[in-house]
Design an enzyme around this catalytic site. Sequence first.
Site, PDB file in Angstrom:
ATOM      1  N   HIS A  46       0.855  -1.100  -0.213  1.00  0.00           N
ATOM      2  CA  HIS A  46      -0.049   0.001  -0.158  1.00  0.00           C
ATOM      3  C   HIS A  46       0.879   1.120  -0.039  1.00  0.00           C
ATOM      4  O   HIS A  46       0.642   2.123  -0.817  1.00  0.00           O
ATOM      5  CB  HIS A  46      -0.923  -0.053   1.189  1.00  0.00           C
ATOM      6  CG  HIS A  46      -1.764   1.076   1.319  1.00  0.00           C
ATOM      7  ND1 HIS A  46      -2.841   1.170   0.311  1.00  0.00           N
ATOM      8  CD2 HIS A  46      -1.788   2.178   2.147  1.00  0.00           C
ATOM      9  CE1 HIS A  46      -3.641   2.273   0.700  1.00  0.00           C
ATOM     10  NE2 HIS A  46      -2.801   3.005   1.617  1.00  0.00           N
ATOM     11  N   GLU A  68      -2.276  -5.439  -4.294  1.00  0.00           N
ATOM     12  CA  GLU A  68      -2.919  -5.242  -3.090  1.00  0.00           C
ATOM     13  C   GLU A  68      -4.253  -5.836  -3.208  1.00  0.00           C
ATOM     14  O   GLU A  68      -4.747  -6.046  -2.013  1.00  0.00           O
ATOM     15  CB  GLU A  68      -2.883  -3.665  -3.163  1.00  0.00           C
ATOM     16  CG  GLU A  68      -3.292  -3.015  -1.675  1.00  0.00           C
ATOM     17  CD  GLU A  68      -3.259  -1.483  -1.867  1.00  0.00           C
ATOM     18  OE1 GLU A  68      -2.727  -0.590  -0.904  1.00  0.00           O
ATOM     19  OE2 GLU A  68      -3.930  -1.079  -2.890  1.00  0.00           O
ATOM     20  N   ASN A 537      25.623 -23.339  -7.191  1.00  0.00           N
ATOM     21  CA  ASN A 537      26.617 -24.206  -7.425  1.00  0.00           C
ATOM     22  C   ASN A 537      26.054 -25.266  -6.466  1.00  0.00           C
ATOM     23  O   ASN A 537      25.931 -26.651  -6.573  1.00  0.00           O
ATOM     24  CB  ASN A 537      27.991 -24.032  -7.400  1.00  0.00           C
ATOM     25  CG  ASN A 537      28.857 -25.024  -7.812  1.00  0.00           C
ATOM     26  OD1 ASN A 537      28.945 -25.266  -8.857  1.00  0.00           O
ATOM     27  ND2 ASN A 537      29.415 -25.766  -6.531  1.00  0.00           N
TER      28      ASN A 537
END
Length: 802
Positions: A46, A68, A537
Amino acid sequence: MEVNQYLEMFIEESKDHLQACSEHLLELEKNPDDLAIVGEIFRSAHTLKGMSATMGFEDLADLTHKMENVLDAIRNEKIHVSPEILDVVFESVDHLEEMVMDIANGGDGKRDVSSTVAQLKRIELGEEAAPEVVGTTETPATAVASMLEYDGFEQTVISQSTEQGFNAFEISVKLREDCLLKAARVFMVFEILEKDGEVIKSNPSVEKLEDGQFDQQFYVAFVTKESAEDMQKKIMRVSEVEEVIVATIETPTTAVASVLEYDGFEQTVISQSAEQGFNAFEISVKLREDCLLKAARVFMVFEILEKDGDVIKSNPSVEKLEDEQFDQQFYVAFVTKESAEDMQKKIMKVSEVEEVIVATIEQKQHSEKEQAMQEVVATATVEVGAQPATAPKTNTAAPTPASAKAAAPAKADKSHAPVGNKTIRVNIERLDILMNLFEELVIDRGRLQSIATEVNHGELNETVERMSRVMGDLQTIILTMRMVPVETVFNRFPKMIRQLSRDLNKKINLEIIGAETELDRTVIDEIGDPLVHLIRNSVDHGIENPTARLAKGKPEEGTVVLRAYHSGNYVFIEIEDDGAGINREKVLAKAISKGIVTQEQSYAMSDKQINELILASGFSTADVISDVSGRGVGLDVVKTTIESLGGNISIESTQDVGSVFSIQLPLTLSIISVMLVEIEKEIYAIPLSSIIETSIIRSSEIMNAHNQKVIDFRGKVVPLVFLEEIFEVPRKELQDDEFHSVVIVRKGEKLAGLVVDSFIGQQEIVLKSLGNYLTNIFAISGATILGNGKVALIVDCNALIK
């Protein structure tokens, strides 16, 4: 408002809010029923939406608004959290991060997010897939509503139309994929609509529809006396129209609510007022088009309001209302003992007021009120005391309701005293300038110390010593200011691990330890990419898939530990996994086939040396090159980056138990301690971090091995490096000294002896770059200016040891 001056602040705060969203989304995934977490994410989204709209980044604000809406539906328990929903919200946050980064790099923050927006809309509607083609009045009212949003005036038109017996519809019109004259079809649809009623709004706008700037679908808000079924049939008669959905617009219960938004303090005032019997209203006041003295009418309205209650908020702000910076309509949040009907009648008595809508403010859930109260507990007493009068040009401030007056101090008393904000945001460039200025002071300090030694004046020596102590303290403070927690880098990894675990179908738990450990900002900027590479990795090559782990008697879920800690003047960062470890035979076979080592050399190699072969250029043990870890490049890039920062990397691994990649980094790169040495008349600086000790050796102690001069140093064979040969120092006359000065330096487990003419002593120096013209000079990492004004080159010991 000139927004450019706030751009930097906007970018920093946006990054903070998006980081908070990511962290809370990860928590929500573990605790999907915890609505308090949803509230936290909603508040961050918001705030970001409001900031984006204020700064004019509409695409950013629009996507945040759609996200929202979904979060609001979750916290109001209209939607239940699921992994699929979280995937879409995570994707939205990723898009928002990219948009903010684009803005930070000078872009406009625009990005094609149409597919994500469509998914968010479907989630908001409680649907799993796209809505089916429906052409009846039974179509859900929300099927089109999410594509159209109304301002206060449009809501008023819709609500008043329904009161007068009109039907308010939202119509979705989809044209065929092969439609060539889209603008013509739009014109025909609008011609039908305008015969039977009035168009309130369209999406895209009418201008874009006329220019054909839309895909195949558009949306219209429409009021009419006709039925939904009739309208649907009429529009379907237009050629090349594939689908028409007509849905009834539900009249908003609070026609003003969407215009006014409340922060935590305002929500607390409203909720506590309601608990004490006050009515909380949102009032929309519309003046006549021909109203000349708008500010005077606003004043009269506020005068009525203040007699009967208290104004909490207005939109536009009071200042803008006073200066007549609004069209014909304004909105007020208001608490009173009066009824909505009475307030509406009183305000309508003001001359030139055309329309007044009074709507009750819906009370938020109790849990949200408590959260709002917690948010303002530190600032409530300040805000209550400093709250300005909300009525324009009045002599008395509007009194806060008794409930609100009492509430904030009561909370503040429990925490004894509000805590003031002790931090400020400082542009990092200013810290860099400060550091550069201090580096010049360090050089001048060295010069003063040199002069004081030559002059040997008592008071001068005392002054220089005192200045050195003060500058030492100043150096500590400046370096501390530049220190940044590694948390700023570590924060990006939980979300990355979540995505990797899904891509690889592995179960992975990431543990972060020591995120508060601090490093110099220069190092922080460079270390992010190597860590990303190492973690990917570990996840790709290290952690086995769940089936393989169970077969080995391990838990199904693999663990990656990211750890940081201080040790002396270094910071250590470790990436540890409980995966398959490094396969010694496989690594050796690959290294021999690549020509990195010979078969004979491999017999004498320790496990540690074999492990570190994976850091060699072009080395990879992956059977299939993937997008996840090395991408066929290997870990040599990681090693090069870390060594360029003055650090080193080591690997410990046990097959089928796991691996630990340990990175050692200096705390700072700009001011270092060195040993000054002399060769002929030239001075060189060797970093103390690389030196084990200094020694004087006899010429008779030097031996030859494999065409290399070596010495026996504490039972180890150490090769000698004659710096005069490496740096081609010209000699006026050949020297044949019986004794040699040697600096023993280390790089990992390897040692070397640097042969010099003499030792000058230890000193703190400022590391200066050699510039663009002198890049890639072998074994020289930079230069410094000494106290006597001479330049000394800094030796790169890592480059000398092979």
